[in-house]
Design an enzyme around this catalytic site. Structure first.
Site, mmCIF file in Angstrom:
data_model
loop_
_atom_site.group_PDB
_atom_site.id
_atom_site.type_symbol
_atom_site.label_atom_id
_atom_site.label_comp_id
_atom_site.label_asym_id
_atom_site.label_seq_id
_atom_site.Cartn_x
_atom_site.Cartn_y
_atom_site.Cartn_z
ATOM 1 N N HIS A 119 64.620 -20.305 4.633
ATOM 2 C CA HIS A 119 66.030 -19.464 5.004
ATOM 3 C C HIS A 119 66.212 -20.848 5.586
ATOM 4 C CE1 HIS A 119 67.441 -19.009 9.307
ATOM 5 N NE2 HIS A 119 67.098 -17.919 8.731
ATOM 6 N N ASP A 196 56.472 -21.972 7.666
ATOM 7 C CA ASP A 196 57.460 -20.987 8.670
ATOM 8 C C ASP A 196 56.780 -19.646 8.805
ATOM 9 O OD1 ASP A 196 59.228 -18.648 10.058
ATOM 10 O OD2 ASP A 196 61.060 -20.105 7.763
ATOM 11 N N GLN A 199 58.572 -13.834 9.530
ATOM 12 C CA GLN A 199 58.784 -13.023 8.674
ATOM 13 C C GLN A 199 57.559 -12.686 8.715
ATOM 14 O OE1 GLN A 199 60.989 -11.228 9.177
ATOM 15 N NE2 GLN A 199 62.124 -12.615 9.131
ATOM 16 N N LYS A 222 61.163 -11.478 17.138
ATOM 17 C CA LYS A 222 61.205 -10.525 16.007
ATOM 18 C C LYS A 222 60.018 -10.053 15.669
ATOM 19 C CE LYS A 222 63.243 -13.928 12.403
ATOM 20 N NZ LYS A 222 64.508 -13.739 12.444
ATOM 21 N N CYS A 360 70.763 -16.617 5.664
ATOM 22 C CA CYS A 360 71.308 -17.525 5.670
ATOM 23 C C CYS A 360 69.774 -18.393 5.241
ATOM 24 C CB CYS A 360 70.162 -18.106 7.707
ATOM 25 S SG CYS A 360 71.168 -17.370 8.606
HETATM 26 N N1 7TS Z 1 62.649 -18.237 8.914
HETATM 27 C C1 7TS Z 1 62.498 -17.359 8.096
HETATM 28 C C2 7TS Z 1 61.777 -17.000 7.409
HETATM 29 C C3 7TS Z 1 63.685 -16.578 9.088
HETATM 30 O O1 7TS Z 1 63.252 -15.317 8.403
HETATM 31 C C4 7TS Z 1 63.919 -16.494 10.347
HETATM 32 C C5 7TS Z 1 65.896 -15.525 10.828
HETATM 33 C C6 7TS Z 1 64.041 -18.000 10.918
HETATM 34 C C7 7TS Z 1 63.025 -18.802 10.245
HETATM 35 C C8 7TS Z 1 65.120 -18.463 11.968
HETATM 36 O O2 7TS Z 1 64.731 -17.750 12.929
HETATM 37 P P1 7TS Z 1 65.060 -17.752 14.800
HETATM 38 O O3 7TS Z 1 64.363 -17.127 15.924
HETATM 39 O O4 7TS Z 1 64.758 -19.502 15.098
HETATM 40 O O5 7TS Z 1 66.933 -17.610 14.869
HETATM 41 N N2 7TS Z 1 65.791 -14.901 9.998
HETATM 42 C C9 7TS Z 1 66.973 -13.568 10.118
HETATM 43 C C10 7TS Z 1 67.633 -13.301 8.849
HETATM 44 O O6 7TS Z 1 66.903 -12.485 8.460
HETATM 45 N N3 7TS Z 1 68.143 -11.891 9.889
HETATM 46 O O7 7TS Z 1 68.421 -12.779 10.775
HETATM 47 C C11 7TS Z 1 67.248 -13.921 11.383
#
Ligand code: 7TS
Length: 402
Positions: A119, A196, A199, A222, A360
């Site tokens: 990501h 990371d 997910q 999430k 992303c």
């Molecule tokens: N890393 C992964 C693997 C992610 O899926 C996401 C967000 C992030 C980092 C960033 O997370 P945040 O909470 O800081 O925004 N993924 C997604 C997605 O797949 N669709 O929208 C956000």
């Protein structure tokens, strides 16, 4: 399978008669009433700042906030409570490491290793760090089946490798990466390891002691928690040596007109008034997931994944991407002749929410040779009927574009 009808009873958004097929939990999840109540009760009954107010509601707020640190520790089997830092998100957690560790410890010509599957939030901070410090950024390559080609690890990791940062589970393919193998390779050359887990934590039992990484990042929103709260778990010896990421109130020990000294970890990394309500909401989210059972949620999602792949692969207009053996419940796909943005808009007319775009993760799209895909992702409140409705609505849309 979980009792989805009962689970939906816990989520206010499911209490309407409008069709609602939510298949975008990889983006963010719906919130159960217990999480909403935990947030609103803080605001209604004990809204006070933490770590400073000596009156009753201030102490209550401090206890509630610090208690969530213990919950995170127990939930993920973190060895040390001081390792748990509250941030705003996975993005902020990873930036914290890239700045506070990277700026201090990376030198010109060092190697940093990420993967082609990341990501952007586990990629762009390292690109910035590498530009600033003159560090080489290498990538574990993506194989065509949506897994990482770890056969190249031996060539990619050397004594020059100072940090390795990869995703635990891909937000595009759902692939669960062999993180223990990658961490062992990184540790064999003394590199710092970052995962990371945005997910992973919502969808599988994660054991930080067993994984044995140096840093692990995830987001509350999430995993049925509020937006605005994330976590960075860091090895305390490393956190102690790092400079602060942000500075101001609360992260100090002493301040004179000339200089300052820092608070102990984790508070050294929690400058200013934190997102108190959101942290308390995260605690309620952890309680809720534990009540349902993370393993039960994982099994439920696995059966939805199997069913989803079976149903969607019957439609010859659908291209499915990724085929990892170890995979979470995420299905990226495209429909012939239909751009994924158009598809998402048409599905929405049937009350179906899927994500469309590059997720992303533009390097993945470049590897697949597409600009975008649609993506269905599942969680504890989904059932097979959601997948049937998705398949039906895709067929209907494909006929319109025929
Ligand atoms: N890393 C992964 C693997 C992610 O899926 C996401 C967000 C992030 C980092 C960033 O997370 P945040 O909470 O800081 O925004 N993924 C997604 C997605 O797949 N669709 O929208 C956000």
């Amino acid at each position: 399978m979980l009792d989805v009808k009962k689970i939906r009873g816990d989520f206010p958004i499911y209490q309407s008669d409008k069709p609602f097929v939510y298949l975008d939990s990889a983006s963010t999840t719906q919130k159960p009433q217990v999480v909403i109540d935990a947030v609103s009760t803080y605001y209604n009954a004990y809204a006070a700042n933490i770590h400073r107010a000596l009156y009753e509601i201030g102490e209550k707020a401090t206890d509630a906030y610090e208690n969530v640190r213990l919950k995170v520790k127990a939930f993920l089997n973190v060895p040390d409570t001081h390792s748990v830092i509250f941030t705003r998100s996975t993005t902020e957690s990873l930036n914290l490491v890239a700045y506070a560790w990277g700026q201090k410890f990376l030198k010109a010509e060092d190697d940093v290793l990420v993967s082609e599957m990341e990501h952007h939030s586990n990629l762009v901070p390292w690109q910035l760090a590498s530009k600033k410090k003159g560090v080489n950024l290498d990538y574990i390559p993506l194989a065509d089946d949506g897994t990482l080609d770890t056969s190249k690890l031996g060539d990619l990791i050397s004594s020059n490798t100072k940090l390795v940062s990869v995703g635990h589970q891909s937000n595009v393919f759902g692939t669960v990466n062999p993180v223990k193998e990658i961490i062992a390779a990184a540790k064999s050359v003394g590199a710092v390891t970052v995962l990371d887990g945005a997910q992973a934590v919502p969808h599988m039992a994660v054991d930080i002691t067993d994984i044995h990484c140096d840093f692990y990042a995830f987001s509350g929103h999430k995993m049925v928690g509020p937006t605005g709260v994330g976590v960075l778990i860091g090895r305390t010896e490393l956190l102690d040596k790092m400079d602060p990421f942000m500075s101001g109130g609360e992260m100090i020990n002493t301040v004179t007109m000339k200089e300052s000294t820092w608070n102990d970890v984790p508070w050294k990394f929690e400058a200013g008034t934190p997102n108190i309500a959101q942290v308390i909401g995260l605690g309620a989210a952890i309680d809720y997931l534990q009540l349902i059972g993370v393993d039960a949620i994982h099994d439920h999602e696995q059966s939805l994944l199997k069913y989803g792949l079976e149903i969607l692969s019957q439609n010859k207009d659908i291209t499915l991407y990724g085929n990892a053996a170890n995979r979470g419940a995420v299905i990226p796909f495209n429909v012939k002749r239909v751009h994924s943005h158009d598809l998402a808009k048409f599905l929405d007319t049937d009350g179906i929410c899927v994500r469309a775009g590059h997720h992303c993760a533009q390097p993945i799209m470049n590897h697949l040779g597409v600009s975008a895909t649609a993506r269905a992702s599942f969680y504890l409140y989904n059932d097979k009927n959601d997948i049937d409705q998705l398949a039906k609505s895709i067929e209907k849309t494909a006929r319109i574009f025929a």
